[in-house]
Enzyme design. Structure first.
Site, mmCIF file in Angstrom:
data_model
loop_
_atom_site.group_PDB
_atom_site.id
_atom_site.type_symbol
_atom_site.label_atom_id
_atom_site.label_comp_id
_atom_site.label_asym_id
_atom_site.label_seq_id
_atom_site.Cartn_x
_atom_site.Cartn_y
_atom_site.Cartn_z
ATOM 1 N N GLY A 139 30.785 41.388 14.713
ATOM 2 C CA GLY A 139 31.487 42.591 14.263
ATOM 3 C C GLY A 139 31.187 43.752 15.201
ATOM 4 O O GLY A 139 32.061 44.570 15.489
ATOM 5 N N ASN A 193 28.572 49.415 3.983
ATOM 6 C CA ASN A 193 27.622 48.337 3.695
ATOM 7 C C ASN A 193 26.372 48.803 2.977
ATOM 8 O O ASN A 193 25.675 48.010 2.372
ATOM 9 C CB ASN A 193 27.244 47.621 5.008
ATOM 10 C CG ASN A 193 26.823 48.603 6.080
ATOM 11 O OD1 ASN A 193 27.409 49.671 6.243
ATOM 12 N ND2 ASN A 193 25.787 48.270 6.818
ATOM 13 N N SER A 241 33.686 40.084 10.510
ATOM 14 C CA SER A 241 32.526 39.322 10.975
ATOM 15 C C SER A 241 32.335 38.089 10.114
ATOM 16 O O SER A 241 32.367 38.174 8.882
ATOM 17 C CB SER A 241 31.280 40.208 10.911
ATOM 18 O OG SER A 241 30.136 39.419 11.156
ATOM 19 N N CYS A 272 20.403 46.691 10.357
ATOM 20 C CA CYS A 272 20.115 47.260 11.683
ATOM 21 C C CYS A 272 19.180 48.459 11.586
ATOM 22 O O CYS A 272 18.405 48.717 12.488
ATOM 23 C CB CYS A 272 21.407 47.710 12.354
ATOM 24 S SG CYS A 272 22.671 46.475 12.391
#
Lengths: 82, 390
Positions: B71, B151, B199, B325
């Site tokens: 993604g 997200n 993704s 991340c």
């Protein structure tokens, strides 16, 4: 180098930002969808196409009509002969 | 209970049927799809079939799909590919302030060049206001990028309304749909987007798989210079096993989506109501209704999210503090800052993301273990002691 202006085209193939050697692969596929005598306009920003496409036309028996330089790309015109 | 995995926004397990579909492409079907002999052309044909399946998942055409490695790569290709190919039109990019790092940092990359970037604010639920977008668009604007769903907080953005503004102003619209594709129904025409990122890791395909949808005819500058792969838009021999897996996962998602959404929504609602009922001073983050069906996110007062994650993992429960991340950066989430969360409260962020393989027993186990873990952490928390004393 053969230049044209205001050339009529029956269809357009936009290859701007597409990598070499797409300019030698996609015109053949597009021409297959046209009738004999119709004109394909190929848009490209790849300098190498200026030599490659006329040579490809000669090799494949298509007629190269000429080039027109636009603001952000070249326009190359091919007449379907077979 | 051995293991309750509730971090599917970070990664989903590769499904058995997906793995089985991939295996021959590590073995006898290894040929390069760009070759002209039949071994290669058969692989090429299989790849093109997957392109149709992936396109089918989002209501697109196969020729509008570029396979990528993730993604993040698709987001980079959308931002950089459009900005570079349309430089003559202008040098202004608009993104929302809660985008994933792969959009945020791709846009910041252009700030170092002669481009300008506008970061759109969001409201307390993380929603972008289309009217604020209208005011931000200039004649130099080449691209707007607003994620389909966030997200970290689960909020689903009003993409059709945002698209209406972009169409009226003649500006291209990209959406990062990593959190939604495979999890809710997504149709590029209904959304009205010109580019969309997906993704495979979000819906049972292996890591290293992703795709960018681009509306037919759109000019896009390649990021990876190469040859004829991906129709001259992305160089490099294609990750065939991964693409086969992505296609299979897309096919399964199309079949199973309605039932999966219903299942995820039921479990999510149990988590939200159960945690709110059992633990005091817990704030649901993101939109209360307009949110992903499998997403429950909270800020728990007076504790650190990382400590909470660690303690839960000792009970066999796996969740996250935010995006995978950013969670290791020990920095307050920019998303929580953007929605106006008080800095101290934002430290207690926890995100549960569900998948079809989760079940009601797992949620019961979470609801049993969560309150005592919070209680133990709060017993050690000076902030909690101050608050309760006050």
């Amino acid at each position: 180098m053969k230049f044209v202006a205001n050339q009529h085209a029956d269809d357009t193939l936009d290859l701007v930002c597409r990598m070499c050697p797409l300019h030698l692969l996609e015109p053949g596929e597009k021409l297959a969808c046209l009738k004999k005598g119709q004109v394909l306009e190929v848009l490209t920003d790849y300098d190498g196409a200026l030599e490659d496409i006329p040579a490809w036309c000669e090799k494949c028996g298509q007629e190269f009509l000429g080039i027109e330089e636009d603001e952000d790309c070249y326009k190359l015109y091919i007449k379907k002969k077979k | 209970m051995e293991q309750v995995y509730l971090d599917h926004a970070s990664a989903t397990p590769v499904r058995k049927a997906v793995l089985e579909a991939m295996l021959p492409y590590f073995g006898e079907r290894f040929a390069n799809p760009s070759t002209v002999y039949d071994m290669g052309s058969k692989v090429k044909q299989a790849m093109e079939e997957q392109r149709e399946k992936v396109a089918g998942l989002i209501g697109a055409k196969g020729k509008e799909i570029i396979f990528t490695s993730s993604g993040a790569e698709a987001n980079n290709l959308a931002i950089k590919g459009v900005a570079l190919a349309h430089r003559k039109k202008g040098n202004h990019i608009i993104i929302s302030s809660i985008e994933h790092h792969s959009v945020l940092n791709a846009a910041r990359f252009f700030e170092r060049m002669d481009y300008e970037v506008t970061f759109l604010p969001v409201d307390a639920f993380g929603m972008v206001n289309p009217e604020q977008l209208r005011e931000a668009i200039r004649k130099e604007t080449v691209l707007v990028s607003v994620m389909h769903a966030n997200n970290e907080i689960g909020t689903i953005e009003p993409i059709p309304e945002i698209s209406a503004v972009c169409k009226e102003k003649g500006v291209l619209l990209h959406t990062d749909a990593v959190a939604t594709v495979g999890n809710i129904a997504v149709n590029v025409d209904d959304l009205g987007v010109d580019l969309l990122t997906l993704s495979g890791v979000s819906f049972g395909a292996p890591k290293g798989t992703g795709a960018l949808y681009f509306r037919g005819g759109l000019r896009l500058m390649p990021l990876i210079q190469g040859g004829i792969q991906e129709s001259g838009r992305r160089g490099g021999t294609e990750n065939i096993p991964g693409i086969i897996g992505l296609g299979k996962a897309a096919e399964l998602a199309v079949e199973e989506l309605p039932a999966n959404m219903k299942h995820a929504r039921e479990l999510r609602d149990r988590i939200i109501s159960g945690i709110r009922k059992r633990v005091e001073q817990v704030k649901l983050t993101g939109h209360p209704e307009n949110r992903l069906p499998g997403h429950a996110s909270f800020c728990v007062a007076a504790i650190e999210g990382e400590a909470l994650i660690f303690m839960l993992s000792r009970e066999g429960i796996y969740a996250n503090t935010g995006s995978a991340c950013a969670s290791k950066a020990l920095k307050t989430s920019p998303v929580l800052v953007a929605i106006g969360t008080e800095a101290a409260l934002a430290q207690g962020s926890i995100v549960f993301t569900l998948a079809p393989n989760n079940n009601a027993d797992e949620i019961s186990y979470l609801l049993e273990k969560f309150p005592p873990v919070v209680e133990r952490l709060r017993a050690m928390s000076p902030i909690w002691k101050e608050q309760t004393a006050a």
